[in-house]
Design an enzyme around this catalytic site. Sequence first.
Site, PDB file in Angstrom:
ATOM      1  N   GLY A 119     -26.788 -79.797 -50.332  1.00 37.93           N
ATOM      2  CA  GLY A 119     -27.545 -78.652 -50.819  1.00 37.93           C
ATOM      3  C   GLY A 119     -27.688 -78.549 -52.331  1.00 37.93           C
ATOM      4  O   GLY A 119     -27.902 -77.453 -52.860  1.00 37.93           O
TER       5      GLY A 119
ATOM      6  N   ASN B 201     -30.198 -79.624 -54.081  1.00 32.03           N
ATOM      7  CA  ASN B 201     -31.577 -79.178 -54.341  1.00 32.03           C
ATOM      8  C   ASN B 201     -31.723 -77.691 -54.054  1.00 32.03           C
ATOM      9  O   ASN B 201     -32.391 -76.978 -54.806  1.00 32.03           O
ATOM     10  CB  ASN B 201     -32.578 -79.965 -53.500  1.00 32.03           C
ATOM     11  CG  ASN B 201     -32.997 -81.254 -54.166  1.00 32.03           C
ATOM     12  OD1 ASN B 201     -33.785 -81.249 -55.106  1.00 32.03           O
ATOM     13  ND2 ASN B 201     -32.454 -82.364 -53.701  1.00 32.03           N
TER      14      ASN B 201
ATOM     15  N   HIS C 186     -39.329 -85.874 -50.159  1.00 27.79           N
ATOM     16  CA  HIS C 186     -38.831 -87.141 -49.616  1.00 27.79           C
ATOM     17  C   HIS C 186     -38.379 -88.003 -50.800  1.00 27.79           C
ATOM     18  O   HIS C 186     -39.095 -88.106 -51.802  1.00 27.79           O
ATOM     19  CB  HIS C 186     -39.935 -87.847 -48.822  1.00 27.79           C
ATOM     20  CG  HIS C 186     -39.426 -89.069 -48.139  1.00 27.79           C
ATOM     21  ND1 HIS C 186     -38.690 -89.012 -46.969  1.00 27.79           N
ATOM     22  CD2 HIS C 186     -39.505 -90.385 -48.472  1.00 27.79           C
ATOM     23  CE1 HIS C 186     -38.350 -90.242 -46.613  1.00 27.79           C
ATOM     24  NE2 HIS C 186     -38.836 -91.089 -47.502  1.00 27.79           N
TER      25      HIS C 186
ATOM     26  N   ASP D  80     -42.862 -87.367 -42.261  1.00 27.83           N
ATOM     27  CA  ASP D  80     -43.279 -87.863 -43.579  1.00 27.83           C
ATOM     28  C   ASP D  80     -44.753 -88.252 -43.679  1.00 27.83           C
ATOM     29  O   ASP D  80     -45.127 -89.108 -44.476  1.00 27.83           O
ATOM     30  CB  ASP D  80     -42.408 -89.075 -43.995  1.00 27.83           C
ATOM     31  CG  ASP D  80     -40.932 -88.724 -44.008  1.00 27.83           C
ATOM     32  OD1 ASP D  80     -40.600 -87.569 -44.336  1.00 27.83           O
ATOM     33  OD2 ASP D  80     -40.118 -89.601 -43.684  1.00 27.83           O
TER      34      ASP D  80
END
Length: 191
Positions: free
Chosen positions: A12, A14, A104, A145
């Site tokens: 976590g 980010n 990503h 993605d």
Amino acid sequence: MKNIAIFASGSGTNAENIIRYFTANKTVNVSVVLSDHKKVNVHERVNKLGIPSFAFTREEFTGGTPVINMLTEYKVDFIVLAGFMNKISHVLLTAFPHKIINIHPALLPKYGGKGMYGMHVHEAVVNAGEKESGITIHYINEYYDEGKIIFQATCPILPSDTPEDVATNVHALEYEHYPRIIERLLTENGR
Ligand code: GAR
């Protein structure tokens, strides 16, 4: 004011960076963090910053209803995936059309798809002898993605770089750009 929910599965960092960026921001507020794991660092990390977090099972994420009820309770307008390792269900996609984004840790369309997450990505990139990697911020659709790309940034890979070195450089790009892009999207009507 737009309320965002962050979905995260692990450490976590980010999530923490995004929360810190939007502290005292007048347009964007991180209202809640959801995870598919109970015992991961993201909970403690964000709770320390005063943000509530909850864990749901994989089935609850897939079925959607408990998750959607929670998002409704926290008046969530927009969902940000930050190290979330589960597929987003059709139910959630329908409830939040064009309002779920992901980051990503590589330059899509290369090194994406099922099984390509976290360190697996950086190992594949280094093993292939790539000269650069980077980040891709994209909308979520029903395929891993493959949603529309919003933003990419690159970093060079030196011959001596290990997957861990690449991960560090990619994380730095994530911290620099993800909050800024979220803010831009939410001040342009989420598009
Ligand atoms: C980040 O590098 C993110 O791009 C990646 O997981 C890491 C989570 O780090 N996401 C994926 O691989 C999704 N396919 P964090 O938990 O420290 O934010």
